[in-house]
Design a protein around this motif. Structure first.
Motif: not given
Length: 564
Positions: A8, A12-14, A173, A193, A195, A215-216, A237, A240, A512
């Motif tokens: 990852g 981030g999450v997408a 992503a 930036s 994901v 899910d990075a 998300a 964050r 982050d």
């Protein structure tokens, strides 16, 4: 539901439907041309020039590190040696399409064998060739799909020209089946930036249209997610996004231990954005941009102007400048362009500068003059130091020119193992985790076939970092991290636990890392680092650190509840 694992990039999450990158166009057939040699040459010349101009235009539009990469690709497209190879095939009656395909493939194989910087260039050759061939065929250039709605892009890997200009309103992503944490794709994804998860081998089986969660933070792609999983990912998300808009503070651990968060920069123009994103200074300023695009070394005046521009953006703050890191793997006619069988182990870094000491002396002169004209706290370091004697040589010559703080980069195992002696003489050390990982694992960091070994989480790499951290603590000298590892939020905690006193990274990674550091005390960081060190490989080290970090978070929550 199943989970596909990779590396990852960020936290981030997408979620969204998959859209796969189209496979490369089929190779041209080796059939005789129906045109004259001159006609084919004219076609190829026009196509190559058009592709080069398109790449340059994309670079200007993208800016930042992407511009440097795309400008290099444009130069590659018009490389005279490649042109000669193409012309030789055209003279044999081949079509322009086949001549370009065959010549670029031959050149790519040669560069891949050399490894290092030239190996990195080889990774981009296929994209340039595909673009030229598409233009010769009158077809659209290969690129990112457009299904007409936001999507998760899945590809074998992405060419810099594609990554640089991804439409972030549509690309939710990015998942690649190849590449590692220091690949071009990973670096550009981090800068933008995006994901992203790279090196997810099993993602090759994903189908267009199926919904996935990327899910990075966990390095996991979840297929066929349940409604509850989709809802949790959406909440993460949103949380964050809220955290990233919080007021910027200096880097620190939960107990107040300061950990300055600095920026890696390649040109002075990046300083304004870095400050806006919360950079407390510069941990690595690469000076190569002044040299790599020139037929001769820049003058002292040209260098002084660039360094002054940079230092002026950071009054009263630390700015660490690396003197020219070039040599056999980044050949410069005025420095060293002799052929070497293994340039990654050749005359590069401080070795090349000692062989052409006038270039080093001019650079130090310009840096000292820029320092005198500004209020920044200038630190200067030498690249690729391997011995105590080299560190003493650079420290002495830097002090001769009035550089107040002189240090070295730790990028090879020998300097890590000798850090106690090196730091007894020089003022600081900065660990370049990309090269340190490459040389520790004997795995070219730009070669996809050994990507699994190019992981700074490997306990062998972490042990070497601990050696440097221990030496810094013993001598009261700062130890920074300026490789891509510092941009991995959990690994950043581990690095601090191993003795790093500052972290430098792409500016977009600062938020982050800042948020993650605030979740742990220095003692917890050391415990998390110890858990990673006790592992036997990179994957288990990452897992052990995640488990230790989760444990410390639970302890912190319980403590907070008791206090209330």
């Amino acid at each position: 539901m199943s989970e596909l694992r990779g590396v990852g990039i960020g936290l981030g999450v997408a979620q969204g439907p998959v859209a796969r990158m189209a496979e490369p166009a089929p190779a041209p057939a080796d059939a005789p041309s129906t045109l004259s040699v001159d006609e084919e040459k004219a076609r190829v010349t026009d196509a190559v020039a058009a592709v080069a101009r398109e790449l340059e235009a994309r670079g200007i539009q993208a800016g930042g590190a992407a511009q440097e990469v795309l400008e290099a690709q444009a130069m590659m497209a018009e490389d005279p040696t490649l042109a000669d190879e193409v012309d030789a095939r055209l003279a044999q009656g081949r079509t322009g399409e086949f001549a370009v395909f065959d010549a670029f493939a031959s050149f790519r194989d040669q560069l891949t064998a050399l490894g290092g910087y030239l190996g990195e260039r080889a990774a981009d050759l296929d994209d340039v060739a595909q673009r030229v061939i598409a233009r010769l065929r009158g077809e659209p250039a290969p690129g990112v799909p457009d299904p007409g709605h936001p999507f998760v892009l899945v590809a074998k890997d992405l060419a810099p020209a594609d990554t640089a200009l991804l439409d972030l309103d549509k690309v939710l992503a990015l998942v690649t089946t190849e590449g590692g944490p220091t690949s071009h794709t990973a670096i550009l994804a981090r800068e933008k930036s995006i994901v992203a998860i790279v090196g997810a081998v099993d993602a090759k089986d994903l189908r267009d249209g199926e919904t996935v969660i990327v899910d990075a933070a966990a390095g996991v792609v979840t297929t066929a997610p349940t409604p509850d999983e989709l809802e949790r990912a959406l909440r993460r998300a949103e949380d964050r996004a809220s955290a990233s808009s919080a007021p910027i503070t200096d880097g620190a651990l939960a107990d107040g231990t300061p950990v300055p968060l600095l920026a890696n920069l390649g040109k002075p123009e990046g300083a304004i954005d870095a400050v806006a994103l919360g950079a407390e200074g510069v941990g690595l300023f690469r000076t190569e941009f002044l040299f790599l695009s020139s037929a001769q070394a820049p003058t002292v005046e040209q260098q002084r102007e660039a360094y002054t521009k940079l230092l002026s953006e950071f009054p009263g703050k630390k700015v660490v400048v690396r003197v020219l890191d070039a040599g056999a793997d980044k050949p410069l006619a005025f420095l060293n362009d002799a052929h070497e069988e293994n340039p990654a182990l050749g005359l590069r870094g401080i070795r090349a500068l000692r062989a052409s000491e006038d270039i080093l002396r001019e650079q130090l002169t310009a840096l000292a003059e820029a320092d005198a004209a500004t209020d920044a706290d200038l630190w200067v370091m030498a690249p690729m130091v391997a011995t105590v004697e080299e560190s003493e040589y650079f420290t002495d010559i830097a002090r001769d020119y009035g550089i107040k703080t002189a240090g070295v980069m730790v990028e090879v195992p020998s300097s890590a193992l000798l850090a106690d002696r090196i730091l007894s003489y020089t003022d600081f050390a900065s660990i370049g985790t990309n090269d340190l990982t490459q040389y520790t694992m004997a795995a070219d960091r730009l070669l996809g076939s050994v990507a699994s070994l190019q992981d700074p989480w490997h306990p062998a790499v972490l042990r070497l970092i601990r050696e440097v951290g221990d030496a810094g603590r013993a001598h009261g000298k700062p130890v920074g991290i300026c490789g891509e590892a510092a941009a991995d939020p959990l690994l950043a905690v581990v690095l601090v636990g191993l003795g790093a006193t500052s972290l430098s990274m792409a500016p977009t990674a600062l938020a982050d890392v800042r948020a993650t550091l605030l979740k742990h005390t220095i003692e917890q960081a050391r415990d998390i680092a110890a858990a990673a060190l006790a592992a036997s490989d990179a994957a288990s080290a990452r897992t052990a650190a995640q488990q230790a970090a989760a444990g410390s978070a639970r302890t912190a929550a319980q403590t907070a509840a008791t206090t209330r």
